[in-house]
Design an enzyme around this catalytic site. Sequence first.
Site, mmCIF file in Angstrom:
data_model
loop_
_atom_site.group_PDB
_atom_site.id
_atom_site.type_symbol
_atom_site.label_atom_id
_atom_site.label_comp_id
_atom_site.label_asym_id
_atom_site.label_seq_id
_atom_site.Cartn_x
_atom_site.Cartn_y
_atom_site.Cartn_z
ATOM 1 N N GLY A 103 0.806 -1.223 0.000
ATOM 2 C CA GLY A 103 0.000 0.000 0.000
ATOM 3 C C GLY A 103 0.834 1.266 0.000
ATOM 4 O O GLY A 103 0.296 2.357 0.167
ATOM 5 N N ALA A 115 4.460 1.724 -8.404
ATOM 6 C CA ALA A 115 4.629 3.020 -9.083
ATOM 7 C C ALA A 115 6.058 3.527 -8.899
ATOM 8 O O ALA A 115 6.648 4.065 -9.848
ATOM 9 C CB ALA A 115 3.636 4.039 -8.524
ATOM 10 N N ASP A 140 -0.591 7.224 -7.385
ATOM 11 C CA ASP A 140 0.707 6.660 -6.991
ATOM 12 C C ASP A 140 1.819 7.141 -7.922
ATOM 13 O O ASP A 140 2.900 7.542 -7.474
ATOM 14 C CB ASP A 140 0.657 5.128 -7.017
ATOM 15 C CG ASP A 140 -0.243 4.544 -5.940
ATOM 16 O OD1 ASP A 140 -1.076 5.289 -5.396
ATOM 17 O OD2 ASP A 140 -0.119 3.340 -5.651
HETATM 18 C C1 MEV Z 1 -3.875 2.710 -4.316
HETATM 19 O O1 MEV Z 1 -2.658 3.243 -3.798
HETATM 20 C C2 MEV Z 1 -5.011 3.623 -4.055
HETATM 21 C C3 MEV Z 1 -6.366 3.218 -4.633
HETATM 22 O O2 MEV Z 1 -7.203 4.371 -4.455
HETATM 23 C C4 MEV Z 1 -6.314 2.840 -6.101
HETATM 24 C C5 MEV Z 1 -5.976 4.000 -7.033
HETATM 25 O O3 MEV Z 1 -6.016 5.158 -6.630
HETATM 26 O O4 MEV Z 1 -5.701 3.682 -8.203
HETATM 27 C C6 MEV Z 1 -6.977 2.069 -3.870
#
Ligand code: MEV
Length: 323
Positions: A114, A119, A161
């Site tokens: 997360g 990226a 990201d």
């Molecule tokens: C991923 O870091 C965040 C989400 O909102 C997906 C996105 O923004 O593409 C879950």
Amino acid sequence: MTSAVGVGFGKVILLGEHAVVYGYPALAAALPQGVTLVAALQPGDRGAHGLRLTLELESWRLAVDTAALPEHPVSQALCAIAAELVKGWGGDAPSWSGGAVRLHGTAEIWPSAGLGSSAALAVAAARALGALAGRALDDAAVRAAASAGERVFHGQPSGLDVALATSGGAGVFERQGGLVPLPLPRLGLVIGHSGAPRSTAAMVARVAERTAGDRDDVRLRELGQATARGLSAVAARDLPALGAAMDAAHGQLAALGVSTDRLDEMCALARGAGALGAKLTGAGGGGCAIALVPPGASALAAAIEAAWQLRGLDTRRVELGAG
Ligand code: MEV
């Protein structure tokens, strides 16, 4: 040039994950840590069918060769990044095209947690390949190339990201308008890894299923409102109000089904230890939780880390913002 370096930052979402996919703003910051790659031409090693890329990232135990493992998602992402770069140069072939390039380096963030690891990897690869070709890449060109790689990993990511991995700093991101830089007040975060890897694409699909893709779903609207309260708190330099918005956002993310028992427990432990707020960060379903603390509050940060470490979890601290 026979070798060149590229860097991409990791990121932490303070507010707005998932809702950002539906057009709501998100508040996020790049981490000081990320991925650094060195791209080196491998003279004499010609790709049998065009460009051959190898990637070695020891800290992620990742070794990929696009010739040996063409179906591997990382191979496909690297090829997509290289193809997008060449497209951006109007098809004007760089020195490495048709040859072999070794990418190797270091990652200072956990993978699949997360924190924007894919990226950061994609941006570092795009920058390293661009520099190896001797071409100046502006941020838009880096984002275009890295996004081609991110689409291999995540389908249709919002772009948040990649935007932060490219620019660093902090800001408000919207799918339509991109990243608008926003200085954060000085703040501390404790980041803990729940120990479970997660898949962004699977969690985005879960939210789409739970909300039937409806932007007006009450949980998405509540997430949007929590972000709005968080932005007011940032403007007022009111960290307790920012923490309260983070707590509320975690509740809505849990209601959308992207938290886990372990992430809920981590947030409860952090709040019990005195955190100003706590939530999962990123796509959820595993990965990391973050706890907000005042800047320099090292005893409080240590207490949160201890509570998480007693559960066998990895932790780290970062300080963000400029005052
Ligand atoms: C991923 O870091 C965040 C989400 O909102 C997906 C996105 O923004 O593409 C879950």
